[in-house]
Each structure stands twice: as C-alpha cells, then as structure tokens.
Write a protein that holds these residues in place. Structure first.
Motif, mmCIF file in Angstrom:
data_model
loop_
_atom_site.group_PDB
_atom_site.id
_atom_site.type_symbol
_atom_site.label_atom_id
_atom_site.label_comp_id
_atom_site.label_asym_id
_atom_site.label_seq_id
_atom_site.Cartn_x
_atom_site.Cartn_y
_atom_site.Cartn_z
ATOM 1 N N ALA A 138 0.849 -1.299 -0.175
ATOM 2 C CA ALA A 138 -0.014 -0.040 0.071
ATOM 3 C C ALA A 138 1.103 1.356 -0.024
ATOM 4 N N TYR A 139 0.399 2.345 -0.254
ATOM 5 C CA TYR A 139 1.037 3.627 0.057
ATOM 6 C C TYR A 139 1.789 3.484 1.358
ATOM 7 N N PRO A 140 3.025 3.898 1.691
ATOM 8 C CA PRO A 140 3.743 3.622 2.866
ATOM 9 C C PRO A 140 2.868 4.236 4.277
ATOM 10 N N ALA A 141 2.175 5.221 4.134
ATOM 11 C CA ALA A 141 1.424 5.936 5.184
ATOM 12 C C ALA A 141 0.463 4.921 5.658
ATOM 13 N N CYS A 142 -0.127 3.748 4.877
ATOM 14 C CA CYS A 142 -1.086 2.807 5.525
ATOM 15 C C CYS A 142 -0.419 1.835 5.894
ATOM 16 N N GLN A 143 0.873 1.606 6.238
ATOM 17 C CA GLN A 143 1.414 0.551 6.924
ATOM 18 C C GLN A 143 1.004 0.272 8.134
ATOM 19 N N PRO A 144 0.914 1.130 9.182
ATOM 20 C CA PRO A 144 0.136 0.853 10.437
ATOM 21 C C PRO A 144 -1.122 0.362 10.218
ATOM 22 N N GLU A 145 -2.063 0.575 9.312
ATOM 23 C CA GLU A 145 -3.329 0.057 9.296
ATOM 24 C C GLU A 145 -3.262 -1.204 8.839
ATOM 25 N N VAL A 146 -2.403 -1.612 7.741
ATOM 26 C CA VAL A 146 -2.157 -2.999 7.310
ATOM 27 C C VAL A 146 -1.902 -3.901 8.671
ATOM 28 N N GLU A 147 -0.824 -3.262 9.324
ATOM 29 C CA GLU A 147 -0.208 -4.202 10.403
ATOM 30 C C GLU A 147 -1.179 -4.262 11.567
ATOM 31 N N LEU A 148 -1.975 -3.194 12.176
ATOM 32 C CA LEU A 148 -2.986 -3.182 13.115
ATOM 33 C C LEU A 148 -4.079 -4.136 12.654
ATOM 34 N N ALA A 149 -4.428 -4.317 11.232
ATOM 35 C CA ALA A 149 -5.521 -5.439 10.820
ATOM 36 C C ALA A 149 -4.879 -6.693 10.512
ATOM 37 N N GLY A 150 -3.603 -6.855 11.190
ATOM 38 C CA GLY A 150 -3.156 -8.460 11.208
ATOM 39 C C GLY A 150 -2.494 -8.616 9.769
ATOM 40 N N GLY A 151 -2.202 -7.707 8.957
ATOM 41 C CA GLY A 151 -1.753 -7.870 7.850
ATOM 42 C C GLY A 151 0.000 -7.985 7.971
ATOM 43 N N HIS A 152 0.645 -8.104 6.794
ATOM 44 C CA HIS A 152 2.277 -8.190 6.922
ATOM 45 C C HIS A 152 2.617 -7.211 5.568
ATOM 46 N N PHE A 153 2.878 -6.070 6.166
ATOM 47 C CA PHE A 153 3.290 -4.921 5.100
ATOM 48 C C PHE A 153 4.347 -5.246 4.262
ATOM 49 N N ALA A 154 3.759 -5.274 3.011
ATOM 50 C CA ALA A 154 5.125 -5.578 1.863
ATOM 51 C C ALA A 154 5.472 -4.393 1.646
ATOM 52 N N ASP A 155 6.998 -3.976 1.939
ATOM 53 C CA ASP A 155 7.539 -2.885 1.617
ATOM 54 C C ASP A 155 8.381 -3.087 0.300
ATOM 55 N N ILE A 156 7.574 -2.657 -0.920
ATOM 56 C CA ILE A 156 8.330 -3.049 -2.101
ATOM 57 C C ILE A 156 8.576 -1.851 -2.853
ATOM 58 N N GLU A 157 9.159 -1.987 -4.006
ATOM 59 C CA GLU A 157 9.620 -0.807 -4.817
ATOM 60 C C GLU A 157 8.022 -0.264 -5.449
ATOM 61 N N VAL A 158 8.068 1.059 -5.638
ATOM 62 C CA VAL A 158 6.832 1.695 -6.033
ATOM 63 C C VAL A 158 6.264 1.276 -7.198
ATOM 64 N N THR A 159 7.214 0.346 -8.189
ATOM 65 C CA THR A 159 6.691 -0.094 -9.323
ATOM 66 C C THR A 159 6.531 -1.642 -9.278
ATOM 67 N N ASP A 160 6.509 -2.101 -8.212
ATOM 68 C CA ASP A 160 6.225 -3.411 -7.884
ATOM 69 C C ASP A 160 4.840 -3.818 -7.379
ATOM 70 N N ALA A 161 4.514 -5.088 -7.357
ATOM 71 C CA ALA A 161 3.088 -5.444 -6.862
ATOM 72 C C ALA A 161 3.429 -6.956 -6.111
ATOM 73 N N VAL A 162 2.567 -7.268 -5.350
ATOM 74 C CA VAL A 162 2.630 -8.282 -4.681
ATOM 75 C C VAL A 162 1.293 -9.260 -4.811
ATOM 76 N N THR A 163 1.404 -10.621 -4.838
ATOM 77 C CA THR A 163 0.120 -11.288 -4.845
ATOM 78 C C THR A 163 0.226 -12.461 -3.561
ATOM 79 N N ASP A 164 -0.792 -12.360 -3.085
ATOM 80 C CA ASP A 164 -0.808 -13.474 -1.735
ATOM 81 C C ASP A 164 -2.267 -13.852 -1.868
ATOM 82 N N GLY A 165 -2.190 -15.279 -2.303
ATOM 83 C CA GLY A 165 -3.676 -15.919 -2.440
ATOM 84 C C GLY A 165 -4.327 -15.272 -3.588
ATOM 85 N N ASN A 166 -5.552 -14.793 -3.128
ATOM 86 C CA ASN A 166 -6.489 -14.191 -4.199
ATOM 87 C C ASN A 166 -6.140 -12.544 -3.933
#
Length: 189
Positions: A138-166
C-alpha cells in the motif's frame, strides 16, 4: 482468457490514474467492469485527484478528471461478480465507514475471488477485516493500518506488486504494469 465480470468500488477523490487505467485496461482485454459508488447511480460521476511524487515528504494532490460510474451501487450483488478492484486516493478513507461497502469487500474474500487494491485501497481491506496473515502492499502511510489489521506490510518498490492468494496489491500507480499483470493472471486461474 474468458471474460470476467469485475466490480470496481470507488468514490469522490479517488486517485485518477488508479481508477481510469485499470478500468480502461481491463475493458480493453475483454472484461466487463462495473464502477460504483455508494449513493450514486449509473451515469453519475465522481471527482478524481491526481497524486504525484515530486520530492516532498508525501504526495501532492491536483484536480483530476470526472469519472463516470457505469452501474448503480444500490443494485449491486457481489455474487454476480468474478473479481474486485479497489483504487486508491482519498475515497477509501470514507468508503471504509460504509457497512455495505465492507460487506461487499468481505464477499470476495469469503469466496476466494480475485481482489486488486492499490495505494490507499488497503484502508478498505483493513476496515473489512480481510488482511489477517496476508502480505499487503500500500502507500507507505497505510503501513500501520495494514499491520493493525493483522496483515504483513510488503515494503516493495513503487513499481512492484505482490500477490498473496486471491489478493494483489501495490504501493501506487507507478506499479500498474506489475499490478495489472498479476491481477490478470489471477483472473485466468
């Protein structure tokens, strides 16, 4: 490739590129995309904002285009859709307060349907409670929300994407080539 029916949930001040580019690209390859916004109907439009990265500590925001909605939110049954797209921008911060939107997002996870979210779209995922144990960019400022929701924040390049399941996520619109390619791969599974 078989054509899929894709739902896009958006709203006022959605990010311009993160709305228009996936909407047009997915239609260009033969998919049907229904873009909806709570309290609006087919033919209404939402305002968009252009978020740019110009060397400041956060993105800048400029007025974008008007984006025409193609379906009426009140008529939507997520069971009629094969996949979901959640653009970023400012819309997710208030869309996450809408119970009907959150129920729609949950439907796609409960039925293991492909979901693509970019930038601030992770705010909807977090509010819907669907990130537990998932890799999510996500946009880096959303990292706390991702983590508070139990997700693992993927700190990747702004040109990359990540797939996890669906779920396919990316930090922002510069990732469109990777994000859309990974989403289209899920659509073909």
């Amino acid at each position: 490739m078989s054509a899929k029916r894709i739902l896009m949930i958006t709203g006022d001040f959605t990010e311009d590129y993160e709305t228009m580019v996936p909407f047009q690209a997915l239609m260009a390859v033969g998919h049907q995309v229904d873009a909806v916004c709570p309290d609006k109907k087919a033919g209404d439009s939402v305002a968009t904002a252009i978020h740019d990265f110009e060397g400041d500590q956060t993105y800048t925001e400029k007025p974008g285009h008007r984006f025409a909605l193609t379906a009426t939110f009140a008529d939507i049954d997520p069971a009629n859709y094969d996949a979901l797209v959640i653009p970023g921008g400012r819309a997710p911060e208030y869309l996450r307060l809408n119970g009907a939107v959150l129920a729609m997002v949950r439907h796609f996870f409960e039925h293991d349907k492909p979901v693509a979210a970019v930038c601030h779209g992770a705010q909807l995922l977090a509010a819907a409670g669907v990130l537990k144990g998932k890799q999510c960019s996500a946009y880096p400022a959303c990292q706390p929300e991702v983590e508070l929701a139990g997700g693992h924040f993927a700190d990747i390049e702004v040109t990359d994407a990540v797939t996890d399941g669906n779920l396919v996520t990316a930090p922002a619109w510069p990732a469109h080539p990777a994000w859309l390619a990974q989403f289209m791969a899920l659509l073909d599974r």
